[in-house]
Design a protein around this motif. Structure first.
Motif, PDB file in Angstrom:
ATOM      1  N   GLY A 175       0.819  -1.204   0.000  1.00  0.00           N
ATOM      2  CA  GLY A 175       0.000   0.000   0.000  1.00  0.00           C
ATOM      3  C   GLY A 175       0.852   1.252   0.000  1.00  0.00           C
ATOM      4  N   GLN A 176       0.198   2.381   0.015  1.00  0.00           N
ATOM      5  CA  GLN A 176       0.899   3.660  -0.039  1.00  0.00           C
ATOM      6  C   GLN A 176       1.484   4.030   1.323  1.00  0.00           C
ATOM      7  N   ASN A 177       2.727   4.444   1.320  1.00  0.00           N
ATOM      8  CA  ASN A 177       3.382   4.919   2.538  1.00  0.00           C
ATOM      9  C   ASN A 177       2.906   6.342   2.815  1.00  0.00           C
ATOM     10  N   ASN A 192       7.884   8.088  10.629  1.00  0.00           N
ATOM     11  CA  ASN A 192       7.853   7.860  12.071  1.00  0.00           C
ATOM     12  C   ASN A 192       8.140   9.088  12.915  1.00  0.00           C
ATOM     13  N   ASP A 193       8.517  10.201  12.250  1.00  0.00           N
ATOM     14  CA  ASP A 193       8.673  11.431  13.029  1.00  0.00           C
ATOM     15  C   ASP A 193       7.329  12.136  13.199  1.00  0.00           C
ATOM     16  N   ASN A 194       6.302  11.547  12.578  1.00  0.00           N
ATOM     17  CA  ASN A 194       4.936  12.021  12.794  1.00  0.00           C
ATOM     18  C   ASN A 194       4.248  11.094  13.798  1.00  0.00           C
ATOM     19  N   ILE A 195       3.105  11.520  14.298  1.00  0.00           N
ATOM     20  CA  ILE A 195       2.350  10.661  15.207  1.00  0.00           C
ATOM     21  C   ILE A 195       1.762   9.502  14.416  1.00  0.00           C
ATOM     22  N   GLU A 222      11.339   1.089  11.161  1.00  0.00           N
ATOM     23  CA  GLU A 222      12.221   1.805  12.093  1.00  0.00           C
ATOM     24  C   GLU A 222      13.097   2.828  11.361  1.00  0.00           C
ATOM     25  N   PHE A 223      13.302   2.608  10.051  1.00  0.00           N
ATOM     26  CA  PHE A 223      14.128   3.532   9.262  1.00  0.00           C
ATOM     27  C   PHE A 223      13.417   4.865   9.071  1.00  0.00           C
ATOM     28  N   PRO A 224      14.172   5.952   8.893  1.00  0.00           N
ATOM     29  CA  PRO A 224      15.559   6.081   9.318  1.00  0.00           C
ATOM     30  C   PRO A 224      15.692   6.644  10.732  1.00  0.00           C
ATOM     31  N   GLU A 225      14.546   7.062  11.310  1.00  0.00           N
ATOM     32  CA  GLU A 225      14.578   7.843  12.559  1.00  0.00           C
ATOM     33  C   GLU A 225      15.208   7.106  13.729  1.00  0.00           C
ATOM     34  N   PHE A 226      15.091   5.764  13.741  1.00  0.00           N
ATOM     35  CA  PHE A 226      15.557   5.009  14.898  1.00  0.00           C
ATOM     36  C   PHE A 226      16.873   4.288  14.652  1.00  0.00           C
ATOM     37  N   GLY A 227      17.626   4.758  13.627  1.00  0.00           N
ATOM     38  CA  GLY A 227      19.006   4.336  13.528  1.00  0.00           C
ATOM     39  C   GLY A 227      19.770   4.875  14.731  1.00  0.00           C
ATOM     40  N   ILE A 236      18.247   1.987   0.977  1.00  0.00           N
ATOM     41  CA  ILE A 236      17.380   2.798   0.115  1.00  0.00           C
ATOM     42  C   ILE A 236      16.276   3.391   0.979  1.00  0.00           C
ATOM     43  N   ASN A 237      16.195   4.706   1.048  1.00  0.00           N
ATOM     44  CA  ASN A 237      15.177   5.373   1.852  1.00  0.00           C
ATOM     45  C   ASN A 237      13.856   5.420   1.094  1.00  0.00           C
ATOM     46  N   ASN A 238      12.755   5.301   1.818  1.00  0.00           N
ATOM     47  CA  ASN A 238      11.430   5.286   1.178  1.00  0.00           C
ATOM     48  C   ASN A 238      10.446   6.136   1.985  1.00  0.00           C
ATOM     49  N   PRO A 239      10.685   7.464   2.051  1.00  0.00           N
ATOM     50  CA  PRO A 239       9.811   8.316   2.862  1.00  0.00           C
ATOM     51  C   PRO A 239       8.398   8.388   2.302  1.00  0.00           C
ATOM     52  N   SER A 240       7.460   8.791   3.163  1.00  0.00           N
ATOM     53  CA  SER A 240       6.049   8.844   2.768  1.00  0.00           C
ATOM     54  C   SER A 240       5.850   9.726   1.545  1.00  0.00           C
ATOM     55  N   PHE A 241       4.997   9.288   0.659  1.00  0.00           N
ATOM     56  CA  PHE A 241       4.558   9.977  -0.559  1.00  0.00           C
ATOM     57  C   PHE A 241       5.660  10.153  -1.596  1.00  0.00           C
ATOM     58  N   THR A 242       6.846  10.579  -1.207  1.00  0.00           N
ATOM     59  CA  THR A 242       7.892  10.887  -2.184  1.00  0.00           C
ATOM     60  C   THR A 242       8.915   9.772  -2.352  1.00  0.00           C
ATOM     61  N   GLY A 243       8.830   8.709  -1.558  1.00  0.00           N
ATOM     62  CA  GLY A 243       9.825   7.642  -1.622  1.00  0.00           C
ATOM     63  C   GLY A 243       9.817   6.909  -2.942  1.00  0.00           C
ATOM     64  N   ILE A 244      10.922   6.221  -3.193  1.00  0.00           N
ATOM     65  CA  ILE A 244      11.131   5.545  -4.463  1.00  0.00           C
ATOM     66  C   ILE A 244      10.066   4.478  -4.744  1.00  0.00           C
ATOM     67  N   ALA A 245       9.498   3.911  -3.679  1.00  0.00           N
ATOM     68  CA  ALA A 245       8.429   2.919  -3.826  1.00  0.00           C
ATOM     69  C   ALA A 245       7.270   3.238  -2.897  1.00  0.00           C
ATOM     70  N   ALA A 246       7.087   4.517  -2.602  1.00  0.00           N
ATOM     71  CA  ALA A 246       6.094   4.924  -1.597  1.00  0.00           C
ATOM     72  C   ALA A 246       4.659   4.670  -2.032  1.00  0.00           C
ATOM     73  N   ASN A 247       4.423   4.508  -3.318  1.00  0.00           N
ATOM     74  CA  ASN A 247       3.074   4.193  -3.775  1.00  0.00           C
ATOM     75  C   ASN A 247       2.801   2.692  -3.787  1.00  0.00           C
ATOM     76  N   ILE A 248       3.830   1.888  -3.420  1.00  0.00           N
ATOM     77  CA  ILE A 248       3.720   0.438  -3.525  1.00  0.00           C
ATOM     78  C   ILE A 248       3.833  -0.247  -2.174  1.00  0.00           C
TER      79      ILE A 248
END
Length: 291
Positions: A91-93, A97-100, A143-148, A194-206
């Motif tokens: 599903g879509q990311n 994790n820096d959000n609630i 957990e990525f990347p905030e809890f590295g 490979i980072n995959n942040p919400s909406f803009t990540g490389i596979a965030a729609n998948i």
């Protein structure tokens, strides 16, 4: 001849990348199953000469085991293990994790337990003709990347007869902290990450997972004329929140080294361009109120 091979490899990689950009999110499918025969059949391929008497045992919640097809990593299909529900992965990311809150945060543990454990053991006999066991996989986590660089360093191991052989390209073990050693200094991210942040990540729609590795290879020496045990183990550390997962390429577990999986994620401009275009459309929609 060498140039021809390079052109063919580049063409295959570009074709895979373009297909990922064009593919709808529904193309990626994940189904939960704890049927050990199904899991075994999806792990093993044609290259198991010299191995016999396979058996599978599992530990963990039934919802944490499953199979997948048409993944965004380049594995095509296979077996997935998670510290949460595998059916939540697709599903879509929509949240980092820096959000609630989080897209992926299932805690199976009973009160007082420190995290969820999911483990699959593949036991088999190896005869005198075999040398090594191989397969391909991707490790991913919410957990990525905030809890590295934190105590929430989810435990992931690929144990062959008790020895952990889950290794990055530089020989380090595959952990949250080794992949993102300093979340405040992203230049220190491991090249296998490979980072995959919400909406803009490389596979965030998948896929909802906030980050994952490139396709990694497993290689381990077998004990000849003995039973061997491969343990695929993943566990929440620190608490049972924010799920991690491992994807094993279907049919790649065997005694012949698999052909390298094309890495569409390395075609950075093409993939990032598609993600940026998608993000731009979303931002415009929010500003002008269109759908």
């Amino acid at each position: 001849m060498i140039i021809t091979h390079k052109i063919a490899a580049l063409t295959a990689t570009l074709t895979t990348a373009i297909s990922l950009l064009a593919a709808p999110a529904m193309a990626f499918s994940v189904g939960a199953t704890n049927n050990t025969e199904t899991l075994k059949n999806n792990l093993l391929g044609a290259n198991t000469a010299g191995l016999s008497n396979f058996s599978v045992s599992i530990t963990g919640n039934a919802a944490a085991f499953g199979t997948f097809t048409n993944d965004p990593f380049g594995l095509t299909s296979g077996v997935v293990l998670s510290t949460g529900k595998v059916t939540d992965i697709r599903g879509q990311n929509q949240q980092d994790n820096d959000n609630i809150g989080s897209d992926l945060s299932t805690d199976f543990g009973a009160p007082g337990e420190n995290g969820d454990l999911t483990q699959l053991n593949l036991s088999f006999f190896a005869n005198s003709t075999v040398e090594k066991l191989f397969f391909e996989y991707v490790f991913a986590s919410e957990e990525f990347p905030e809890f590295g660089d934190s105590e929430f360093n989810d435990d992931f191991e690929l144990l062959l007869n008790g020895t952990n052989l889950a290794k990055l390209s530089d020989g380090k073990t595959v952990t949250i902290n080794n992949l993102v050693p300093d979340p405040k200094n992203r230049s220190t991210d491991h090249p296998d990450y490979i980072n995959n942040p919400s909406f803009t990540g490389i596979a965030a729609n998948i896929v909802k997972l906030d980050g994952f590795t490139k396709v990694l290879g497993f290689e381990g020496l077998l004990k000849k004329n003995q039973r061997n045990v491969l343990s695929i183990r993943i566990k929440d550390v620190g608490d049972g929140n924010l799920d991690s997962a491992v994807f094993i390429k279907g049919g790649s577990v065997g005694t012949v080294q698999p052909e390298p999986v094309p890495e569409p994620m390395t075609v950075g401009g093409l993939m990032a361009g598609g993600a940026m275009l998608a993000a731009g459309r979303k931002l415009r929609h929010r500003r002008d109120g269109s759908n």
